[in-house]
Design a protein around this motif. Structure first.
Motif, PDB file in Angstrom:
ATOM      1  N   ALA A  18       0.824  -1.214   0.000  1.00 55.59           N
ATOM      2  CA  ALA A  18       0.000   0.000   0.000  1.00 55.59           C
ATOM      3  C   ALA A  18       0.859   1.267   0.000  1.00 55.59           C
ATOM      4  N   ASP A  19       2.109   1.161   0.426  1.00 54.59           N
ATOM      5  CA  ASP A  19       3.008   2.313   0.481  1.00 54.59           C
ATOM      6  C   ASP A  19       3.587   2.565  -0.920  1.00 54.59           C
ATOM      7  N   THR A  20       3.308   3.741  -1.472  1.00 53.68           N
ATOM      8  CA  THR A  20       3.695   4.043  -2.853  1.00 53.68           C
ATOM      9  C   THR A  20       5.205   3.974  -3.066  1.00 53.68           C
ATOM     10  N   GLU A  21       5.973   4.530  -2.124  1.00 52.11           N
ATOM     11  CA  GLU A  21       7.432   4.548  -2.299  1.00 52.11           C
ATOM     12  C   GLU A  21       8.012   3.141  -2.189  1.00 52.11           C
ATOM     13  N   LEU A  22       7.544   2.389  -1.205  1.00 53.16           N
ATOM     14  CA  LEU A  22       8.023   1.001  -1.060  1.00 53.16           C
ATOM     15  C   LEU A  22       7.634   0.172  -2.281  1.00 53.16           C
ATOM     16  N   LYS A  23       6.445   0.393  -2.800  1.00 56.42           N
ATOM     17  CA  LYS A  23       6.004  -0.336  -3.993  1.00 56.42           C
ATOM     18  C   LYS A  23       6.952  -0.061  -5.169  1.00 56.42           C
ATOM     19  N   ALA A  24       7.386   1.205  -5.313  1.00 61.66           N
ATOM     20  CA  ALA A  24       8.316   1.555  -6.391  1.00 61.66           C
ATOM     21  C   ALA A  24       9.656   0.841  -6.207  1.00 61.66           C
ATOM     22  N   VAL A  25      10.113   0.746  -4.962  1.00 62.61           N
ATOM     23  CA  VAL A  25      11.371   0.037  -4.688  1.00 62.61           C
ATOM     24  C   VAL A  25      11.226  -1.445  -5.041  1.00 62.61           C
ATOM     25  N   LEU A  26      10.111  -2.040  -4.651  1.00 65.41           N
ATOM     26  CA  LEU A  26       9.892  -3.463  -4.929  1.00 65.41           C
ATOM     27  C   LEU A  26       9.825  -3.727  -6.432  1.00 65.41           C
ATOM     28  N   ILE A  27       9.187  -2.834  -7.169  1.00 64.48           N
ATOM     29  CA  ILE A  27       9.118  -3.000  -8.623  1.00 64.48           C
ATOM     30  C   ILE A  27      10.503  -2.829  -9.244  1.00 64.48           C
ATOM     31  N   HIS A  28      11.269  -1.867  -8.745  1.00 61.82           N
ATOM     32  CA  HIS A  28      12.648  -1.698  -9.220  1.00 61.82           C
ATOM     33  C   HIS A  28      13.447  -2.986  -8.979  1.00 61.82           C
ATOM     34  N   ASN A  29      13.315  -3.526  -7.789  1.00 63.60           N
ATOM     35  CA  ASN A  29      14.045  -4.758  -7.461  1.00 63.60           C
ATOM     36  C   ASN A  29      13.588  -5.915  -8.350  1.00 63.60           C
TER      37      ASN A  29
END
Ligand SMILES: [Fe+2]
Length: 66
Positions: A18-29
Motif C-alpha cells: 500500500a506504500d507508494t514509495e516502497l512499492k516503487a522500490v519493490l518494482i525496481h528490485n
C-alpha cells in the motif's frame, strides 16, 4: 530458478504493497531480477548447446508458442 522466484516474490509483494514509495522500490528490485535472469539465460545459451537450440526455436518467433 532463484532469479525467477525472486521476480515472482517481488511482484507479489509489490502487488500487495500500500506504500507508494516502497512499492516503487519493490518494482525496481523485480526489474533487477529480470536483468539477472536474462544474464543467466544468455550464459546458458552460450554454454549449453541444447538450451541454445530451444532458445532459437522459441525466442522472437511470431505465432503460437505451443
Ligand atoms: Fe538476482
Amino acid at each position: 530458478m532463484e532469479e525467477l522466484q525472486a521476480i515472482d516474490w517481488y511482484g507479489q509483494r509489490a502487488d500487495d504493497c500500500a506504500d507508494t514509495e516502497l512499492k516503487a522500490v519493490l518494482i525496481h528490485n523485480k526489474d533487477d531480477e529480470m536483468e539477472h535472469a536474462a544474464m543467466l539465460i544468455e550464459w546458458l545459451r552460450r554454454n549449453v548447446p541444447e538450451f541454445a537450440t530451444q532458445l532459437t526455436k522459441f525466442l522472437g518467433v511470431d505465432g503460437s508458442i505451443a
